[in-house]
Every structure is written in structure tokens, then in C-alpha cells.
Design a protein around this motif. Structure first.
Motif, PDB file in Angstrom:
ATOM      1  N   UNK A  39     -40.495  -6.250  94.652  1.00 30.58           N
ATOM      2  CA  UNK A  39     -40.370  -5.962  93.224  1.00 30.58           C
ATOM      3  C   UNK A  39     -41.687  -5.444  92.680  1.00 30.58           C
ATOM      4  N   UNK A  40     -41.590  -4.610  91.656  1.00 31.40           N
ATOM      5  CA  UNK A  40     -42.742  -4.051  90.952  1.00 31.40           C
ATOM      6  C   UNK A  40     -42.574  -4.369  89.481  1.00 31.40           C
ATOM      7  N   UNK A  41     -43.556  -5.024  88.897  1.00 29.42           N
ATOM      8  CA  UNK A  41     -43.536  -5.323  87.469  1.00 29.42           C
ATOM      9  C   UNK A  41     -44.038  -4.095  86.719  1.00 29.42           C
ATOM     10  N   UNK A  42     -43.353  -3.742  85.624  1.00 28.60           N
ATOM     11  CA  UNK A  42     -43.752  -2.631  84.772  1.00 28.60           C
ATOM     12  C   UNK A  42     -43.710  -3.073  83.318  1.00 28.60           C
ATOM     13  N   UNK A  43     -44.382  -2.319  82.458  1.00 29.37           N
ATOM     14  CA  UNK A  43     -44.299  -2.501  81.012  1.00 29.37           C
ATOM     15  C   UNK A  43     -43.666  -1.256  80.425  1.00 29.37           C
ATOM     16  N   UNK A  44     -42.723  -1.435  79.486  1.00 29.75           N
ATOM     17  CA  UNK A  44     -42.183  -0.269  78.795  1.00 29.75           C
ATOM     18  C   UNK A  44     -43.198   0.168  77.733  1.00 29.75           C
TER      19      UNK A  44
END
Length: 58
Positions: A39-44
Motif C-alpha cells: 500500500x501507498x499512503x497519499x494525500x488528496x
């Protein structure tokens, strides 16, 4: 009065980190891996955290 809400969403379909970045997402940290997948955490663009999850074998 302050109201705080936390949401969990399940998205069925194909999401690519690079395409998400083109739309304004920002990666947080590195790709994480466990026995089930990655998994890769991202911010919108508004700063909300979300993840791209990939199961191993798919």
C-alpha cells in the motif's frame, strides 16, 4: 461547536499512484509491504489521507 468525522472508503477499480499525482495527490512516505500485499499512503489536494492498496497475485 466542532464536528470531526472520519471516513473509510472502499474503491473498486484501478487506481495508479502516478495518475493520482497528476490529479493533485501527494505521496506520503514509501510503499509499504506486508504478506498480503502493498500500500501507498497519499494525500488528496485538501490534505485528506487515503491509500492505494494492491493484493499480491493481482
Amino acid at each position: 461547536m466542532a464536528v470531526t468525522a472520519e471516513f473509510t472508503a472502499v474503491v473498486i477499480g484501478h487506481v495508479d499512484e502516478v495518475a493520482a499525482e497528476r490529479l493533485g495527490a501527494t505521496r506520503v512516505g514509501t510503499v509499504q509491504q506486508d504478506p498480503v500485499g502493498t500500500f501507498q499512503v497519499l494525500l488528496d489536494p485538501e490534505g485528506n489521507e487515503w491509500c492505494v492498496v494492491r493484493n499480491i497475485g493481482r
